[in-house]
Motif scaffolding. Structure first.
Motif, PDB file in Angstrom:
ATOM      1  N   UNK A 290       0.790  -1.319  -0.047  1.00 43.17           N
ATOM      2  CA  UNK A 290      -0.184   0.045   0.043  1.00 43.17           C
ATOM      3  C   UNK A 290       0.599   1.189  -0.020  1.00 43.17           C
ATOM      4  N   UNK A 291       2.173   1.120   0.254  1.00 38.08           N
ATOM      5  CA  UNK A 291       2.993   2.338   0.113  1.00 38.08           C
ATOM      6  C   UNK A 291       3.103   2.685  -1.172  1.00 38.08           C
ATOM      7  N   UNK A 292       3.226   1.695  -2.193  1.00 43.27           N
ATOM      8  CA  UNK A 292       3.318   1.910  -3.669  1.00 43.27           C
ATOM      9  C   UNK A 292       2.223   1.978  -4.575  1.00 43.27           C
ATOM     10  N   UNK A 293       1.125   1.308  -3.962  1.00 41.18           N
ATOM     11  CA  UNK A 293      -0.316   1.236  -4.772  1.00 41.18           C
ATOM     12  C   UNK A 293      -1.575   1.103  -3.846  1.00 41.18           C
ATOM     13  N   UNK A 294      -2.494   2.122  -4.314  1.00 39.47           N
ATOM     14  CA  UNK A 294      -3.634   2.233  -3.424  1.00 39.47           C
ATOM     15  C   UNK A 294      -4.393   0.855  -3.528  1.00 39.47           C
ATOM     16  N   UNK A 295      -5.076   0.495  -2.346  1.00 36.58           N
ATOM     17  CA  UNK A 295      -5.812  -0.685  -1.995  1.00 36.58           C
ATOM     18  C   UNK A 295      -7.147  -0.098  -1.644  1.00 36.58           C
ATOM     19  N   UNK A 296      -8.312   0.171  -2.453  1.00 38.98           N
ATOM     20  CA  UNK A 296      -9.585   0.839  -2.078  1.00 38.98           C
ATOM     21  C   UNK A 296     -10.186  -0.140  -1.098  1.00 38.98           C
ATOM     22  N   UNK A 297     -11.080   0.505   0.101  1.00 37.85           N
ATOM     23  CA  UNK A 297     -11.666  -0.451   1.048  1.00 37.85           C
ATOM     24  C   UNK A 297     -12.399  -1.473   0.370  1.00 37.85           C
ATOM     25  N   UNK A 298     -13.298  -1.183  -0.716  1.00 37.13           N
ATOM     26  CA  UNK A 298     -14.091  -2.358  -1.120  1.00 37.13           C
ATOM     27  C   UNK A 298     -13.282  -3.570  -1.455  1.00 37.13           C
ATOM     28  N   UNK A 299     -11.826  -3.583  -1.886  1.00 34.09           N
ATOM     29  CA  UNK A 299     -11.077  -4.244  -2.289  1.00 34.09           C
ATOM     30  C   UNK A 299     -10.432  -5.180  -0.931  1.00 34.09           C
ATOM     31  N   UNK A 300     -10.022  -4.284  -0.211  1.00 38.71           N
ATOM     32  CA  UNK A 300      -9.563  -4.696   1.007  1.00 38.71           C
ATOM     33  C   UNK A 300     -10.402  -5.667   1.843  1.00 38.71           C
ATOM     34  N   UNK A 301     -11.488  -5.506   1.816  1.00 44.67           N
ATOM     35  CA  UNK A 301     -12.704  -6.282   2.552  1.00 44.67           C
ATOM     36  C   UNK A 301     -12.749  -7.741   1.824  1.00 44.67           C
ATOM     37  N   UNK A 302     -12.294  -7.890   0.661  1.00 48.49           N
ATOM     38  CA  UNK A 302     -12.557  -9.156   0.090  1.00 48.49           C
ATOM     39  C   UNK A 302     -11.286 -10.044   0.231  1.00 48.49           C
ATOM     40  N   UNK A 303     -10.158  -9.536   0.831  1.00 54.87           N
ATOM     41  CA  UNK A 303      -9.013 -10.164   1.014  1.00 54.87           C
ATOM     42  C   UNK A 303      -9.097 -11.456   1.916  1.00 54.87           C
ATOM     43  N   UNK A 304      -9.747 -11.459   2.898  1.00 54.65           N
ATOM     44  CA  UNK A 304      -9.766 -12.721   3.799  1.00 54.65           C
ATOM     45  C   UNK A 304     -10.658 -13.791   2.983  1.00 54.65           C
ATOM     46  N   UNK A 305     -11.635 -13.538   2.294  1.00 53.01           N
ATOM     47  CA  UNK A 305     -12.011 -14.631   1.222  1.00 53.01           C
ATOM     48  C   UNK A 305     -11.152 -14.847   0.352  1.00 53.01           C
ATOM     49  N   UNK A 306     -10.473 -14.003  -0.239  1.00 51.28           N
ATOM     50  CA  UNK A 306      -9.463 -14.336  -1.599  1.00 51.28           C
ATOM     51  C   UNK A 306      -8.283 -15.143  -0.919  1.00 51.28           C
ATOM     52  N   UNK A 307      -7.911 -14.730   0.024  1.00 49.80           N
ATOM     53  CA  UNK A 307      -6.786 -15.724   0.697  1.00 49.80           C
ATOM     54  C   UNK A 307      -7.190 -16.967   0.883  1.00 49.80           C
ATOM     55  N   UNK A 308      -8.501 -17.112   1.846  1.00 50.64           N
ATOM     56  CA  UNK A 308      -8.944 -18.385   1.965  1.00 50.64           C
ATOM     57  C   UNK A 308      -9.054 -19.324   0.750  1.00 50.64           C
ATOM     58  N   UNK A 309      -9.635 -18.587  -0.426  1.00 49.71           N
ATOM     59  CA  UNK A 309     -10.066 -19.199  -1.318  1.00 49.71           C
ATOM     60  C   UNK A 309      -8.520 -19.682  -2.223  1.00 49.71           C
ATOM     61  N   UNK A 310      -7.483 -18.877  -2.049  1.00 50.78           N
ATOM     62  CA  UNK A 310      -6.181 -19.550  -2.613  1.00 50.78           C
ATOM     63  C   UNK A 310      -5.810 -20.391  -1.815  1.00 50.78           C
ATOM     64  N   UNK A 311      -5.864 -20.658  -0.467  1.00 54.21           N
ATOM     65  CA  UNK A 311      -5.424 -21.736   0.258  1.00 54.21           C
ATOM     66  C   UNK A 311      -6.071 -22.780  -0.039  1.00 54.21           C
ATOM     67  N   UNK A 312      -7.529 -22.990  -0.238  1.00 51.69           N
ATOM     68  CA  UNK A 312      -8.071 -24.166  -0.531  1.00 51.69           C
ATOM     69  C   UNK A 312      -8.187 -24.485  -2.093  1.00 51.69           C
ATOM     70  N   UNK A 313      -7.787 -23.651  -2.873  1.00 56.44           N
ATOM     71  CA  UNK A 313      -7.270 -23.680  -4.058  1.00 56.44           C
ATOM     72  C   UNK A 313      -5.972 -24.857  -4.426  1.00 56.44           C
ATOM     73  N   UNK A 314      -4.958 -24.266  -3.480  1.00 53.33           N
ATOM     74  CA  UNK A 314      -3.668 -24.896  -3.388  1.00 53.33           C
ATOM     75  C   UNK A 314      -3.794 -26.418  -2.652  1.00 53.33           C
TER      76      UNK A 314
END
Length: 372
Positions: A290-314
């Protein structure tokens, strides 16, 4: 033309089948290189070989030999069907190399091309030669908060540069390791035999369907690397230090895709948390990003689901791969050992009153930035 219909299906074998003698003949015929040394490198569904050229055999085709050797990449039979994607992978490496990003550089073959399609054991495979880039892999060096922060900076900087890269071959590309294909995991979840783990995986897949899919149109898109992990990041010791490292480059563009920048961040955070086993380490990546690139709040709120999804995918695809190929070393290490435990920590984190939620990555990032 979309290759959506070409997503991996259960039971399909796509990894190249070739022995060392076959590889030596291939590299000599296509590149005029006589291999002095040949080492097979890790690969999920491709074959990769480090090749040291015999200096006693002159090759007039390569006027500037790579001082550190080469990597021969034999692409799986499925991705090899999409020549546009192969060309995009070559072009993205050349694009980044001219923009101060250290990465492999493709080498032209005897026909003047950056790849060729070869019949190997009855299947068509794209074959390429890349210059070998020296350095240590992130997985092999002492880990630190500063290194994870720097990785976040590096990935944000990479995506900022890739905003200016476009290739028609990536627009419609889909493959099983893209986060957009998480709903497709329903076909593979049968490999999870433990009922508790299966329930957890199904919970995440369903959450992705209702929390992420309807919001995809709201997310910023562009070309991303798609697989930033501890085996694809190069590091070197800082001058005068034997234990303090810095990020120096990136490898393996096999998963490049036109997708969502927040997916790139989620994937990077996932793999850092996998090697530490600690959800909090994701906040250090977020701080640098986030020092180099803006992360909007609506994208941040999806991180937990996305990270969980990548783990399940792996975990699901890793288990599937081992079922098909029990000797596949690519998936027998970190993900298998720590993945389920990490997923449980992320899904069921209940910090005590005096602790920070280990998945409150924004607070963890801000605390790190304040201390720094």
């Amino acid at each position: 033309m979309t290759d959506k219909i070409n997503l991996l299906e259960p039971g399909k074998v796509i990894k190249p089948i070739i022995d060392h003698d076959g590889v030596k003949l291939l590299v000599e015929r296509l590149y005029g290189i006589s291999a002095l040394e040949l080492i097979e490198l890790n690969g999920y569904d491709d074959k990769n070989y480090k090749i040291v050229e015999d200096p006693n055999v002159k090759n007039p085709l390569i006027t500037n030999p790579s001082p550190h050797g080469y990597v021969l990449k034999i692409m799986n039979s499925m991705d090899s069907q999409n020549v546009d994607v192969v060309e995009a992978q070559n072009e993205i490496m050349n694009f980044l190399a001219t923009r101060s990003v250290t990465c492999p550089k493709p080498v032209r073959n005897v026909y003047g091309h950056l790849h060729s399609i070869e019949n190997i054991n009855g299947k068509q495979h794209a074959v390429r030669l890349l210059e070998y880039v020296p350095g240590e892999l992130l997985k092999n060096v002492p880990l630190s908060a500063a290194l994870f922060y720097q990785l976040g900076e590096f990935v944000a900087n990479l995506d900022n540069k890739l905003q200016n890269f476009n290739h028609s071959g990536l627009v419609s590309r889909e493959h099983i390791w893209m986060l957009t294909t998480v709903p497709h995991l329903d076909k593979f979840k049968y490999v999870i035999k433990d009922s508790e783990k299966l329930d957890l995986a199904e919970e995440v897949i369903e959450e992705y369907k209702y929390a992420v899919v309807p919001r995809l149109d709201e997310l910023e898109k562009g070309v991303i690397h798609g697989d930033v992990n501890e085996m694809n990041i190069l590091v070197s010791p800082k001058p005068g230090s034997q234990s303090d490292y810095r990020i120096t480059g990136i490898l393996d563009f096999g998963d490049i895709q036109y997708s969502y920048y927040v997916f790139e961040l989620a994937i990077t955070m996932t793999y850092v948390m996998l090697i530490t086993g600690d959800p909090r380490s994701g906040g250090l990546v977020l701080a640098g990003y986030t020092v180099n690139r803006l992360l909007p709040d609506h994208e941040y709120r999806l991180l937990k689901t996305l990270i969980s999804s990548r783990l399940v995918q792996s975990l699901i695809l890793g288990a599937y791969t081992l079922e098909q190929d029990p000797q596949n070393t690519y998936v027998t290490s970190t993900e298998k050992a720590k993945g389920w435990e990490l997923l449980k920590k992320i899904r069921k984190s209940k910090p005590s009153a005096d602790e920070t939620d280990p998945t409150d990555w924004k607070t963890i990032a801000n605390e790190y930035l304040t201390k720094s």
